[in-house]
Write a protein that holds these residues in place. Structure first.
Motif, PDB file in Angstrom:
ATOM      1  N   ASP A  54       0.823  -1.215   0.000  1.00  0.00           N
ATOM      2  CA  ASP A  54       0.000   0.000   0.000  1.00  0.00           C
ATOM      3  C   ASP A  54       0.858   1.268   0.000  1.00  0.00           C
ATOM      4  O   ASP A  54       1.917   1.301   0.627  1.00  0.00           O
ATOM      5  N   ASP A 155      -3.242   4.883  -1.345  1.00  0.00           N
ATOM      6  CA  ASP A 155      -4.186   3.769  -1.169  1.00  0.00           C
ATOM      7  C   ASP A 155      -4.927   3.905   0.154  1.00  0.00           C
ATOM      8  O   ASP A 155      -6.107   3.598   0.246  1.00  0.00           O
ATOM      9  N   LYS A 156      -4.195   4.330   1.184  1.00  0.00           N
ATOM     10  CA  LYS A 156      -4.792   4.413   2.516  1.00  0.00           C
ATOM     11  C   LYS A 156      -4.412   5.750   3.150  1.00  0.00           C
ATOM     12  O   LYS A 156      -3.281   6.214   2.984  1.00  0.00           O
TER      13      LYS A 156
END
Lengths: 286, 531
Positions: A54, A155-156
């Motif tokens: 990620d 992504d996060k």
């Protein structure tokens, strides 16, 4: 519940743990790093949120040219602990970024956050004006705004605000922190701050919110100044519901969540929950 | 006779170019390092100003006090007494820059050097006389024309901002062509340089700088030959130095190349016409001589060589001008009444002393983390042109920063710790209720209060009632200023959402450094006053 029910019909190997996690983790203790890690662990561990490979962006409050003792910026050890956790979860890259109010060069250094995050292996770039793009916020009040695309491309997102007083929204915690992810005339947002905070939070939708209440700023917010403006609270709250995180944060100041207009609004709009007595809150001291 | 250029002097010349490059590099690195270093206190980035004897002398004369910091200038004088103007030819970064461009203009045939018989090189001595005499009468104009001040100021307010604009466009192009990672590297590199890119007079100061560089198309090292007061001072000091030009008459073919290509019109040929006061020991003459006839033997005692050929009449005239300049520079209201816009950096001395010390170098403008410090134009009178003042619409005085006080080479801004600095007021904030959003429209705002860095805050609230144009009555919190707390830092003005003319703004009144620029009666507070 409906979602949970649907999950039960899926092959169990995809979801080996179906354990119910608490809504919020409220951890107290002497070490900011330890309580942060414990809070994440209580929610099911970092791997519940961060997958291998990620691109993770961490959004602390690095707004002010202040030292950690003054409690105007997020505690550097909390940020560092989060970077370490993400690295443990094999995140491809961890970026720590904030569009600061005082010059970034000063706030990044004097908050101690740049050094701490770099030590743990994060990239800590200065806000890059070339990354600013007007984007559709599609909020109820804000339709479009200049946004740092770093937050959109990750992504996060992990939001790591610090709990402080504020003259307009009364308190600044997770939702208010998103004013540091945007650019443009953000000083005009104050004319409808409660609405703006909700729209921005819904736009960025953090994977996880960690509220740093190791020191909280009880007076003269959001900058403080005197050491006596800050109070040692030795607490970190973690949660997925960012409204609930702010709601429990409000109680640290002796304020009921529904007394804060933005939390009341957010709860009415169904953005998140502020009914603390009904939430599953796991409290622990480590 | 064997015709051959001197190998030795060509090596020396190469060494000289390398050393000039090195010193220009040192200047440039110190310039770039003049920014927030990541901690509260910065090293001696302003050190090279202290090697300048003209700055030392004029500031000492104008301010009537000796400066220990300027001790290195004695070394410059001592070196010049022994070796002549080597500082000009080998060390001075502005000299190196002018010489580089002279070289470029010669190569591109924009400059065709010729043999000159004129005596215009004496201009700089008259300029020096002007500067020194006016300093005697407390007018310090050296900053306009001192080579280090000139170079530093031009780079800070002109060259670097222009370069940063170019750099930003270049970075933008990289993103345009989707070279994101290179773009990111460029952008972060640039952020790390921390260059202040906005200056009110950058265009004018930059234009003057370019103009003086372009003058090298008419004469090699135009500035060094005709203008530089430091060159003049060192020229006077070089009279007794031990390095004397000697032409071997048996080898000389009287081609005149040495005199044509002499960088500073020191007239190497004929030997007795050589002027040590003009020679910067670049050794171009000895390196260019086709028959290796020119050398610079070191002799301890030699026959008295020609001193600077100054006209007594002109010297007296320029001195009188320096004297007459004083009242002319002071036909201005600034001493009668303080200018509202003239907000000096914290630690600035009272105005009269400040002007005697400030050399307009721009160190404070470079180091300011918010770009607030700008060169003045009319705000401080003619004497104060290019002296520093804060413009709160561009930046503000960062609460935990005292860097400008640390880099000032003359102490015109007194060195302060951050705690000392925060005891000072540089001005006072005012709310313009006709433009303030809560006061005028009844909408919430409080951005100024949020940004106010003092604790307790200098901006407080009143709950007010406002009738809007549509008749609706609103009751917002509206800002008012607490004079006891306000330091005049100006972040409120800088962050006010009323973009064009902020609804909260700072003026200089109440500044700690001034006795006259005050408004409220300052009496001893009685015991009963619990405020």
């Amino acid at each position: 519940m409906a979602v949970g029910g649907a999950l039960l019909h899926l092959p169990s190997r995809l979801f080996p743990q179906t354990k119910a996690y608490p809504d919020l983790a409220l951890i107290q203790g002497d070490s900011p790093s330890r309580i942060t890690k414990e809070a994440v662990a209580t929610l099911g561990g970092i791997k519940r949120f961060i997958s291998k490979g990620d691109l993770v962006i961490i959004k602390p409050n690095i707004g002010w040219d202040r030292t950690p003792e003054q409690a105007a910026c997020t505690n550097p050890e909390v940020v560092k602990a989060l970077v370490e956790l993400c690295k443990d979860a094999d995140a491809k890259e961890v970026i720590v970024l904030d569009n600061t109010i005082n010059p970034a060069r000063r706030t990044y250094a004097r908050s101690g956050i740049a050094k701490a995050a770099k030590e743990a292996g994060a990239k800590v770039p200065y806000p890059n004006p070339h990354h600013v793009k007007k984007m559709a916020i599609n909020g109820e009040w804000i339709k479009e705004w200049d946004v740092y695309t770093d937050f959109v491309e990750a992504d996060k997102i992990i939001n790591v605000p610090i709990a402080k007083t504020h003259s307009l929204s009364r308190l600044t915690m997770g939702l208010k922190n998103w004013l540091g992810a945007i650019d443009g005339p953000r000083n005009q947002l104050h004319q409808a701050l409660d609405f703006a905070m909700i729209d921005l939070a819904n736009f960025f939708k953090p994977t996880l919110t960690i509220l740093d209440a190791y020191r909280i700023l009880v007076r003269n917010g959001p900058q403080g100044g005197r050491l006596s403006d800050a109070e040692l609270h030795k607490t970190v709250v973690a949660g997925v519901d960012y409204v609930a995180v702010d709601a429990i944060g409000a109680t640290f100041f002796g304020i009921k969540p529904e007394e804060l207009r933005y939390l009341d609004l957010a709860s009415q709009k169904g953005v998140g929950r502020i009914d603390l007595e009904k939430l599953n809150i796991e409290k622990r001291t480590v | 006779m064997k015709k051959e250029r001197s190998k030795k002097y060509r090596i020396i010349q190469t060494a000289r170019i390398l050393i000039q490059t090195l010193f220009f590099g040192i200047f440039f690195v110190l310039l770039l390092k003049t920014h927030f270093p990541g901690e509260d206190y910065i090293s001696n980035v302003e050190a090279f100003f202290h090697w300048d004897p003209v700055l030392a002398l004029t500031t000492t004369i104008a301010y009537r006090a000796l400066f220990i910091a300027f001790l290195p200038a004695v070394i410059t004088i001592a070196v010049t007494l022994i070796l002549g103007r080597v500082a000009c030819g080998w060390i001075c970064p502005l000299g190196a820059l002018h010489q580089f461009f002279s070289f470029v203009f010669k190569k591109t045939k924009l400059l065709r050097p010729k043999k000159l018989q004129d005596n215009h090189t004496t201009w700089k001595y008259y300029i020096l006389a002007f500067v020194l005499v006016s300093a005697v009468f407390t007018l310090d104009v050296v900053g306009f024309i001192d080579p280090f001040s000139f170079l530093y100021r031009s780079f800070v307010t002109g060259v670097l901002p222009a370069a940063s604009y170019g750099f930003s466009v270049l970075t933008g192009l990289l993103y345009r062509f989707n070279l994101v990672s290179i773009g990111d590297t460029f952008a972060q590199f640039f952020e790390n340089l921390d260059v202040n890119a906005t200056f009110l007079q950058g265009f004018f100061i930059g234009t003057i700088f370019i103009g003086l560089v372009l003058l090298n198309t008419t004469r090699e090292r135009f500035w060094c030959r005709y203008i530089c007061p430091l060159g003049a001072f060192l020229g006077l000091a070089s009279r007794w130095n031990i390095l004397t030009l000697k032409i071997d008459p048996d080898r000389c073919i009287e081609c005149g190349l040495c005199t044509i290509h002499c960088q500073t019109q020191a007239n190497p040929y004929p030997n007795e016409g050589w002027r040590s006061s003009e020679c910067v020991y670049c050794f171009t003459c000895s390196a260019i001589c086709p028959t290796d006839a020119i050398s610079f033997p070191a002799k301890l005692s030699h026959e008295r060589i020609e001193s600077v050929n100054l006209s007594r009449r002109r010297l007296i005239f320029s001195s009188i001008l320096g004297f007459l300049a004083v009242p002319f520079f002071r036909i201005t209201p600034v001493s009668m009444r303080a200018s509202e816009k003239l907000i000096r950096p914290p630690g600035a001395l009272p105005e009269a002393q400040f002007l005697q010390k400030c050399v307009k170098c721009g160190e404070c403008m470079k180091v300011c983390p918010t770009n607030a410090i700008q060169p003045a134009l009319t705000e401080a009178g003619p004497e104060g042109i290019w002296t520093p003042m804060l413009n709160m619409e561009i930046g503000y005085c960062d609460y935990y920063c005292s860097l400008c006080t640390q880099v000032c080479p003359t102490g015109a801004i007194k060195e302060l710790t951050i705690e000392e600095k925060n005891q000072l007021k540089i001005g006072t904030a005012w709310v313009n209720r006709n433009r303030c959003i809560p006061w005028k429209f009844g909408d919430p705002c409080i951005v100024c209060e949020e940004h106010c860095p003092v604790s307790p805050k200098a901006i407080k609230f009143l709950k007010i009632e406002v009738q809007r144009p549509d008749g609706v009555v609103k009751t917002p919190l509206a800002p008012v200023i607490d004079l006891d707390q306000c330091t005049g830092c100006g972040i409120c003005e800088n962050k006010c959402p009323v973009v064009d003319a902020p609804a909260i703004y700072v003026t200089s009144v109440g500044e700690s450094r001034s006795e006259k620029n005050q408004m409220l009666l300052d009496i001893i507070k009685t015991e009963e006053d619990t405020y």
